[in-house]
Design an enzyme around this catalytic site. Structure first.
Site, short mmCIF file in Angstrom:
data_model
loop_
_atom_site.label_atom_id
_atom_site.label_comp_id
_atom_site.label_asym_id
_atom_site.label_seq_id
_atom_site.Cartn_x
_atom_site.Cartn_y
_atom_site.Cartn_z
N SER A 143 65.71 54.54 -8.02
CA SER A 143 66.76 53.70 -7.27
C SER A 143 68.05 54.75 -6.92
CB SER A 143 67.12 52.49 -8.04
OG SER A 143 68.52 51.87 -7.62
N TYR A 156 69.78 47.70 -16.02
CA TYR A 156 69.05 48.41 -14.79
C TYR A 156 69.49 50.08 -14.40
CZ TYR A 156 66.79 48.53 -9.95
OH TYR A 156 65.99 48.66 -8.78
P1 NAD Z 1 59.05 43.06 -6.73
O1 NAD Z 1 59.73 42.26 -7.58
O2 NAD Z 1 58.55 42.78 -5.30
O3 NAD Z 1 57.88 43.84 -7.46
C1 NAD Z 1 57.87 44.24 -8.76
C2 NAD Z 1 56.63 44.40 -9.17
O4 NAD Z 1 56.55 44.72 -10.68
C3 NAD Z 1 55.52 42.94 -9.06
O5 NAD Z 1 54.35 43.57 -8.72
C4 NAD Z 1 55.62 42.58 -10.41
O6 NAD Z 1 54.68 41.63 -10.65
C5 NAD Z 1 55.58 43.82 -11.28
N1 NAD Z 1 55.98 43.53 -12.74
C6 NAD Z 1 57.15 42.86 -12.96
N2 NAD Z 1 57.18 42.71 -14.42
C7 NAD Z 1 56.05 43.23 -14.67
C8 NAD Z 1 55.56 43.80 -16.15
N3 NAD Z 1 56.04 43.34 -17.33
N4 NAD Z 1 54.18 44.26 -16.08
C9 NAD Z 1 53.52 44.64 -15.06
N5 NAD Z 1 54.12 44.38 -13.97
C10 NAD Z 1 55.22 43.81 -13.77
O7 NAD Z 1 60.11 44.31 -6.58
P2 NAD Z 1 60.29 45.64 -5.66
O8 NAD Z 1 61.59 45.76 -4.97
O9 NAD Z 1 59.12 46.16 -4.93
O10 NAD Z 1 60.57 46.80 -6.95
C11 NAD Z 1 59.58 47.76 -7.20
C12 NAD Z 1 60.46 48.83 -7.82
O11 NAD Z 1 61.21 49.38 -6.79
C13 NAD Z 1 61.29 48.52 -9.23
O12 NAD Z 1 61.01 49.72 -10.19
C14 NAD Z 1 62.51 48.50 -8.30
O13 NAD Z 1 63.45 48.73 -9.56
C15 NAD Z 1 62.69 49.57 -7.46
N6 NAD Z 1 63.60 49.54 -6.40
C16 NAD Z 1 63.64 48.44 -5.71
C17 NAD Z 1 65.01 48.40 -4.98
C18 NAD Z 1 64.78 47.20 -3.93
O14 NAD Z 1 66.05 47.10 -3.26
N7 NAD Z 1 63.80 46.23 -3.63
C19 NAD Z 1 65.68 49.48 -4.71
C20 NAD Z 1 65.52 50.56 -5.40
C21 NAD Z 1 64.32 50.50 -6.33
#
Ligand code: NAD
Length: 261
Positions: A143, A156
């Site tokens: 991130s 985080y």
């Molecule tokens: P999201 O909530 O859409 O997806 C998260 C996924 O992780 C889902 O499939 C959920 O079921 C799964 N998950 C959560 N807890 C879990 C567990 N205990 N075991 C197995 N699976 C689990 O979120 P996203 O935005 O797609 O995030 C995905 C990654 O991207 C994360 O690591 C997040 O930190 C990172 N990220 C997101 C953003 C953003 O702006 N959305 C920015 C930077 C980084």
């Protein structure tokens, strides 16, 4: 279809960025193992959709990324069916927003376990077979918070800084094995994870929804646009190409200029 006969396992891929990674890798011919939580019917629809759209095998693992034994079983099952995991994408992640002195202890532990420690467990289990094949790609979702902090996100930010260090370390360890290890560092991507943190941020900062979107989330993003899940997934696909074989140990920003400031 340069990933035909390869297998990709993407943690946290029932939604958001992870689902986009799985679909983009499948579009290049990779068999995929998806993982994460959600409604059974919705997950099955996504899994079957990948098979139908891209003519690959798609499997689903319900392994909880907080549980090392479930992670080990997920990797073993995938290897049993596909021989090896060629592309490991550590993407599962959760967020919690609160001042550090009010931060719930169990939330801290969950965030570190899911966003950081699960990548250790998947990597250590998947590496031996990757090494045996002499080819592999490990891609971690970091991130912009791997480089900079924001208030109220202590767990985080700690986990994301940690994943950048883990990425570098493993990259050095496997550099002569044909395996690259990188992280992608998105800025704000419009996904359920971002949507869900809006109410807490409204509460923590006393703002309206519009103020959170424009004055908090997109404040730091010079393009004033959310990154898309397709853009993030396209970078992961590029990291799997031969052209990217000398890129290793990096955390690559895709943040609309956020960390340039
Ligand atoms: P999201 O909530 O859409 O997806 C998260 C996924 O992780 C889902 O499939 C959920 O079921 C799964 N998950 C959560 N807890 C879990 C567990 N205990 N075991 C197995 N699976 C689990 O979120 P996203 O935005 O797609 O995030 C995905 C990654 O991207 C994360 O690591 C997040 O930190 C990172 N990220 C997101 C953003 C953003 O702006 N959305 C920015 C930077 C980084």
């Amino acid at each position: 279809m340069f990933l035909k006969d390869r297998t990709a396992l993407v943690t946290g891929s029932t939604s958001g960025i992870g689902l986009a990674y799985a679909r983009a890798l499948a579009a290049e011919g990779a068999n995929v193992v998806i993982n994460g939580f959600g409604e059974t019917d919705a997950i099955e629809k996504e899994r079957a959709g990948i098979e139908a759209d891209f003519k690959v095998k798609a499997r689903y693992s319900a392994a909880n990324m907080m549980k090392p034994d479930e992670i080990a079983a997920m990797i073993a099952e995938a290897e049993k069916e596909f021989g090896a995991i060629d592309i490991l994408v550590n993407n599962a992640g959760i967020q919690h927003v609160a001042p550090v002195d009010e931060f719930p202890i169990e939330k801290w532990d969950q965030i570190i376990a899911i966003n950081l420690t699960s990548a250790f467990h998947t990597t250590r289990a998947a590496l031996p077979k990757m090494k045996a094949k002499g080819w592999g790609r490990i891609i971690n979702t970091a991130s912009a918070h791997a480089f900079v902090a924001s208030p109220f996100k202590s767990a985080y930010v700690s986990a994301k800084h940690g994943i950048a260090g883990f990425t570098k370390t493993v990259a050095l360890e496997v550099a002569t094995h044909g395996i690259t290890v990188n992280a992608i560092a998105p800025g704000y991507v419009w996904t359920p994870l971002v949507e869900k943190q809006i109410p807490d941020t409204m509460k923590a900062r006393g703002l309206t929804k519009e103020q959170v979107i424009n004055d908090v989330l997109l404040l730091a993003q010079p393009t004033k646009e959310f990154v898309t899940v397709e853009q993030v997934a396209a970078l992961a696909v590029f990291l799997c190409t031969d052209a990217a074989k000398s890129i290793t140990g990096t955390t690559l920003p895709m943040d609309g200029g956020w960390t340039a400031a």
